[in-house]
Write a protein that holds these residues in place. Structure first.
Motif, PDB file in Angstrom:
ATOM      1  N   CYS A 178      -1.478  84.171  -1.016  1.00  0.00           N
ATOM      2  CA  CYS A 178      -2.251  84.681  -2.252  1.00  0.00           C
ATOM      3  C   CYS A 178      -2.491  86.076  -2.212  1.00  0.00           C
ATOM      4  O   CYS A 178      -3.002  86.998  -1.291  1.00  0.00           O
ATOM      5  N   CYS A 181      -5.886  87.788  -1.858  1.00  0.00           N
ATOM      6  CA  CYS A 181      -6.380  87.860  -0.822  1.00  0.00           C
ATOM      7  C   CYS A 181      -5.499  88.392   0.123  1.00  0.00           C
ATOM      8  O   CYS A 181      -5.326  87.881   1.329  1.00  0.00           O
ATOM      9  N   HIS A 194      -8.813  76.809  -4.217  1.00  0.00           N
ATOM     10  CA  HIS A 194      -8.863  78.067  -4.023  1.00  0.00           C
ATOM     11  C   HIS A 194      -8.991  78.968  -5.472  1.00  0.00           C
ATOM     12  O   HIS A 194      -8.509  78.352  -6.691  1.00  0.00           O
ATOM     13  N   CYS A 196      -8.420  81.769  -6.914  1.00  0.00           N
ATOM     14  CA  CYS A 196      -7.799  83.010  -7.411  1.00  0.00           C
ATOM     15  C   CYS A 196      -6.645  82.717  -8.445  1.00  0.00           C
ATOM     16  O   CYS A 196      -6.236  83.381  -9.276  1.00  0.00           O
TER      17      CYS A 196
HETATM   18 ZN   LIG Z   1      -6.771  84.166  -3.257  1.00  0.00          ZN
END
Ligand SMILES: [Zn+2]
Ligand SMILES: [Zn+2]
Ligand SMILES: [Zn+2]
Ligand SMILES: [Zn+2]
Length: 222
Positions: A178, A181, A194, A196
């Motif tokens: 990611c 992240c 998740h 995102c």
């Molecule tokens: Zn993420």
């Protein structure tokens, strides 16, 4: 993060622990040899020590050629600027736009062999925003067959295994990183919850730039 810490010699395709690879490459029976001088340069990532490669630089190799090679092997996402630092001197990939009176850095036309020798250490940055930093060391001289390719790959780390870090408990193999992240490895299960979004997920590729700025992976192989 787990890592195999193994790498493969480009000439004989044998796997060795990364720590022994530079010595193996120098001695490898299958490596093409000739009567021209070259340098073996080991490239690593201070942040992610599982990424490692060894390259051969022929006497005509410029910083520009090494920059181009590093981009193909590990870095190129969208044409960011780059720089080598050798001793106190910086050599940059782009020399436009300078303020009056500002110290102008040097370009990358200089030949490596005029700037470094065995045991020299130097550094490299790709992208002055989300920077990927590399450290380089000349480990010794080699004898090579002259080639049009000034820089050639001698050995490369094997792709590290990445384990999902979404939760403490999850031990699945990661299927992506990611980008939002800090390039966190994540598995297909955890990805479903998740936050995102799909567009944040980058492929796991064999490079210290994996998960940064949408980097898609190397364009050369061992
Ligand atoms: Zn993420
Ligand atoms: Zn070998
Ligand atoms: Zn980019
Ligand atoms: Zn997971």
């Amino acid at each position: 993060m787990s890592s195999s810490n193994m790498g493969t010699c480009a000439a004989c395709k044998l796997k060795h622990p990364i720590n022994d690879l530079a010595a193996h490459v120098a001695a490898c029976e299958r490596r093409l040899k000739g009567d021209a001088d070259s340098l073996q340069i080991v490239v690593g990532s201070p942040e992610f020590p599982e990424f490692w490669m060894s390259v051969e630089a022929q006497s005509q190799a410029t910083l520009e050629a090494l920059d181009r090679f590093l981009r193909k092997a590990w870095l190129e996402c969208c044409g960011h600027l780059s720089a080598f630092t050798i001793g106190k001197q910086r050599y940059e990939s782009y020399l436009g736009d300078f303020e009056y009176g500002e110290k102008r850095p040097l370009g990358m036309k200089r030949k490596l062999a005029e700037l470094v020798k065995p045991r020299s250490k130097f550094s490299y940055e790709y992208d002055f925003g989300s920077t990927t930093e590399l450290v380089l060391q000349v480990v010794g001289r080699l004898q090579c067959k002259p080639s049009r390719k000034a820089i050639q790959l001698l050995a490369l780390n094997d792709p590290p295994q990445r384990i999902c870090e979404e939760t403490e408990e999850c031990e699945n193999s990661a299927t992506g990183l990611c980008a939002y992240c800090s390039a966190m490895p994540i598995c297909a299960d955890c990805l479903r919850t998740h936050d995102c979004g799909e567009e944040a997920i980058c492929p796991i590729v064999n490079s210290p730039r994996a998960g940064v700025c949408g980097y898609e992976g190397p364009t050369i192989k061992v």
